[in-house]
Design an enzyme around this catalytic site. Structure first.
Site, PDB file in Angstrom:
ATOM      1  N   GLU A 295      46.550  46.274  43.182  1.00  0.00           N
ATOM      2  CA  GLU A 295      46.143  47.406  42.341  1.00  0.00           C
ATOM      3  C   GLU A 295      46.476  48.754  42.984  1.00  0.00           C
ATOM      4  OE1 GLU A 295      41.967  46.594  41.382  1.00  0.00           O
ATOM      5  OE2 GLU A 295      42.625  45.563  39.572  1.00  0.00           O
ATOM      6  N   ASP A 368      39.188  37.644  37.168  1.00  0.00           N
ATOM      7  CA  ASP A 368      38.392  38.725  37.748  1.00  0.00           C
ATOM      8  C   ASP A 368      36.930  38.672  37.327  1.00  0.00           C
ATOM      9  OD1 ASP A 368      37.820  40.959  39.173  1.00  0.00           O
ATOM     10  OD2 ASP A 368      38.713  42.388  37.787  1.00  0.00           O
ATOM     11  N   GLU A 396      29.744  43.625  36.779  1.00  0.00           N
ATOM     12  CA  GLU A 396      30.801  44.442  36.170  1.00  0.00           C
ATOM     13  C   GLU A 396      31.143  44.017  34.736  1.00  0.00           C
ATOM     14  OE1 GLU A 396      34.419  44.511  38.463  1.00  0.00           O
ATOM     15  OE2 GLU A 396      35.546  45.469  36.852  1.00  0.00           O
TER      16      GLU A 396
HETATM   17  C1  GCU Z   1      38.318  44.609  39.624  1.00  0.00           C
HETATM   18  C2  GCU Z   1      37.515  45.868  39.468  1.00  0.00           C
HETATM   19  C3  GCU Z   1      38.017  46.960  40.368  1.00  0.00           C
HETATM   20  C4  GCU Z   1      38.102  46.443  41.812  1.00  0.00           C
HETATM   21  C5  GCU Z   1      38.938  45.185  41.848  1.00  0.00           C
HETATM   22  C6  GCU Z   1      38.967  44.518  43.216  1.00  0.00           C
HETATM   23  O1  GCU Z   1      39.597  44.791  39.100  1.00  0.00           O
HETATM   24  O2  GCU Z   1      37.541  46.281  38.128  1.00  0.00           O
HETATM   25  O3  GCU Z   1      37.132  48.040  40.280  1.00  0.00           O
HETATM   26  O4  GCU Z   1      38.647  47.404  42.638  1.00  0.00           O
HETATM   27  O5  GCU Z   1      38.415  44.240  40.959  1.00  0.00           O
HETATM   28  O6  GCU Z   1      38.290  43.508  43.354  1.00  0.00           O
HETATM   29  O7  GCU Z   1      39.649  44.965  44.106  1.00  0.00           O
END
Ligand code: GCU
Length: 672
Positions: A295, A368, A396
């Site tokens: 990400e 996730d 979440e």
């Molecule tokens: C999910 C979450 C993010 C987090 C990511 C992770 O995508 O929405 O906020 O950073 O997981 O586990 O790194």
């Protein structure tokens, strides 16, 4: 701060006289064995807890005596490490086996008319855990005249991950701001650090990553390390080791180097110096948690290196100090047609390449933290790598701070899942327990709200996490009951209602959100509420349509051989099980198959009918949870009653929204 919310399950409110009479002998005579009282801060924490608990129970000051040995005439409660118990007393209390690591024994013996209760372990940490366990027995008013408890954690690492940012916000946090008051540290030490440590230690949590995996490089600056050391000083007294999330590109962002290449000598030197600096400040520092090439976070790929090469650079430096690098397997994007396949494709070929102190942290499922996911295929596929399970306590995707969902049954489903990796019985829990270097991590649901976790019920999940990380085979109903009694007391009507609510809440949530293996159909970005039609977001694999694949033929993601073939990442047994529409467990049906609308399920209903049925059932279940709470209105104080009711009302309203939005959207594809 005080009260039901703040004390969570460490609620030692004054008990009645019958209670005091029952435990009189224990409550009046307490002896702590130690050869060096001043040095042993963990033992002091155990002493403080006993004083607080026994003192509150009995409404008396508890006198605790210290000695460096005991005699067979001793009576009352004795706590101390095993090496300080003389042979004659060992014989009397008949302890034949002593648990390793953090484990403990609680044993009673009769000595003529007298009774002795001993809490012992090989380490002070074990004593502390045994003390908390003993206090919980009293809270539950258990019979303690013939105790024979031998408890050994099945895994050595039981960690919390805080997604707390340095500006005080918490990513995916729903209980206020961060507990860590970076602005005030190190001068001012909030009393909540100790309160937090007590909460963690009481359920065996022994490690804490203070900051978000999407990390700011400043955490490694001298200023923040000094602040971190001040927190470590408090947490250490409760056996909690501190870790930090770090940014892979820190040598560039903080050190002003031109590269973060793990093979570059300047980079290695930068990390070597930084790690030395940390250990000078925090001699028992645990190590780093790393989100790399995930990400948008930097990682070794930019330098043509793989994850193991990246992780091992840290592992080599940390080895000297007994530290660890925990490397997250949460990666997706690029080079995979199915997001669910990416982590396995990247990491499985690296099995055996990670050094022993480089640990791979894998989320429980391949997407996730959904309301329900099949087990991540990497479990069972990395026999030569130390692994951490990553759960998410903060909700979440499961209604956040508003929905009451007891998560322990979900975690238990994962931990008892049979991977068949080395034949029948290779459960995920067993895989984690088999290796000394493996363990548990979970994204915390704590914040600086008075009630810690956002409501009076959310601490149940923190409690249950600790309990399952200690013993993945523990019964989730027993855990729920223990939490309920320790938190809410002994009113049978109330406890029965709470048990009903807890034990039915996860199924309710799955039904009104994502039945039959549907997943990731939440609203864009904040992930609260339904939005199966959403088209926002720059990536295809952030869009609900990518996951549900609704069309005129049917619904669900074909992950069989005719589709993405994600099933090929499971063992032969599970591949067959999941790959065949007839044998695939219906709870995972739309995860693995694109199912025709007129396909008939075991209920006799078609997919279309079943979907309508389950969404409706989910709403009814949510209403039942709320009605159960309403039925105990007279059994709790009005503040607690109202605060829980408010949340349950939101949950019911949201459940209706999920039903309305999803049913009308999905059914719009039928007969098109
Ligand atoms: C999910 C979450 C993010 C987090 C990511 C992770 O995508 O929405 O906020 O950073 O997981 O586990 O790194």
């Amino acid at each position: 701060m005080s009260g039901l919310g703040y004390n969570v399950w460490l609620n030692y409110k004054r008990q009645n006289k019958a209670f005091s009479d029952k435990y009189r002998q224990i409550l009046t005579k307490v002896l702590i064995l130690t050869s060096n009282k001043k040095q042993d801060h963990i033992l002091t924490s155990a002493e403080e807890e006993l004083k607080l608990a026994l003192g509150t129970f009995s409404n008396k000051q508890i006198k605790i005596t210290y000695a460096n040995t005991i005699y067979d005439k001793t009576e009352g409660l004795v706590i101390g490490t095993y090496n300080l118990i003389p042979d004659s007393v060992r014989k009397l209390i008949q302890i034949h086996k002593i648990p390793k690591n953090d484990g403990y024994v609680i044993k009673t013996a009769k000595n003529g008319q007298k009774q002795i209760t001993v809490i012992t372990a090989i380490s002070s940490k074990g004593i502390l855990y045994g003390t908390f366990k003993f206090i919980r027995l009293l809270q539950q008013q258990k019979e303690i005249s013939s105790l024979n408890i031998f408890s050994e954690p099945k895994t050595s690492f039981r960690m919390l991950n805080h997604w707390d940012n340095l500006d005080g916000s918490i990513e995916r946090g729903y209980a206020g701001k961060s507990l860590w008051k970076w602005d005030e540290l190190p001068q001012k030490i909030s009393s909540r650090y100790k309160a937090y440590a007590r909460i963690c230690a009481s359920v065996g949590i022994n490690a804490s990553v203070l900051n978000n995996v999407n990390t700011q490089p400043e955490i490694l600056s001298c200023e923040y390390l000094t602040k971190t050391a001040a927190i470590a000083d408090v947490l250490r007294r409760y056996g909690i080791t501190i870790y930090l999330s770090v940014n892979f590109a820190s040598p560039i962002l903080l050190g002003k180097l031109s590269s973060a290449d793990p093979a570059d000598n300047n980079v290695i030197q930068w990390w070597t110096d930084k790690i030395k600096e940390i250990y000078e400040l925090i001699p028992d520092f645990g190590g780093f948690l790393m989100k790399a090439d995930s990400e948008g976070q930097p990682g070794p790929f930019a330098y043509g290196k793989n994850h193991a090469e990246g992780a091992n650079m840290f592992a080599r430096i940390l080895q000297k100090y007994g530290g660890r690098i925990i490397w997250r397997a949460f990666v997706y994007g690029q080079g995979e047609t199915d997001r669910a396949k990416k982590a396995y494709s990247d990491f499985q070929p690296l099995d055996g390449k990670f050094l022993p102190n480089a640990i791979l942290q894998i989320k429980n499922g391949a997407i996730d933290f959904q309301p329900r996911e099949p087990v991540h295929p990497l479990f069972g596929a990395m026999p030569n790598t130390n692994l951490f399970m990553e759960f998410q306590i903060t909700q979440e995707y499961l209604g956040q701070g508003n929905h009451l969902v007891y998560l322990a049954p979900m975690w238990k489903e994962i931990l008892t899942f049979d991977t068949f990796a080395s034949g029948k019985g290779t459960t995920v829990g067993k895989i984690l327990a088999e290796k000394d270097g493996s363990g548990f991590a979970a994204v915390s649901n704590t914040g600086d709200n008075d009630d810690w976790c956002g409501s009076l019920f959310h601490p149940a999940n923190l409690f249950a996490y600790g309990m399952l990380a200690w013993d993945y085979e523990a019964d989730t109903n027993d855990i729920a009951r223990e939490w309920a009694v320790c938190t809410w007391g002994h009113n049978v009507k109330l406890i029965n209602a709470i048990m009903f609510i807890l034990t039915n809440s996860w199924e309710a949530c799955i039904n009104y959100m994502t039945p039959l293996g549907l997943h990731h159909i939440m609203k864009y970005n904040h992930h609260y509420g339904p939005d199966p039609a959403c088209d926002e977001g720059e990536r295809e694999d952030w869009k609900p349509r990518y996951y549900h694949r609704a069309d005129s033929v049917g619904l669900g993601f074909d992950r069989t051989e005719t589709g993405s073939n994600a099933i090929s990442q499971y063992s032969e047994h599970n591949k067959k099980l999941f790959g065949n529409l007839k044998t695939c467990p219906e709870k995972y049906l739309l995860w693995f198959h694109h199912v025709p609308w007129n396909y008939v399920l075991s209920s006799g209903r078609t997919l279309k009918e079943e979907l309508v049925f389950l969404y409706k059932k989910g709403v009814e279940q949510a209403e039942e949870l709320r009605d159960k709470w309403i039925s105990i209105k007279n059994e709790v104080d009005s503040d607690s009653y109202e605060s829980v009711l408010n949340k349950l009302n939101i949950q019911v309203k949201d459940a209706h929204e999920w039903q309305n939005v999803c049913v009308s959207y999905f059914l719009s594809f039928v007969d098109k």
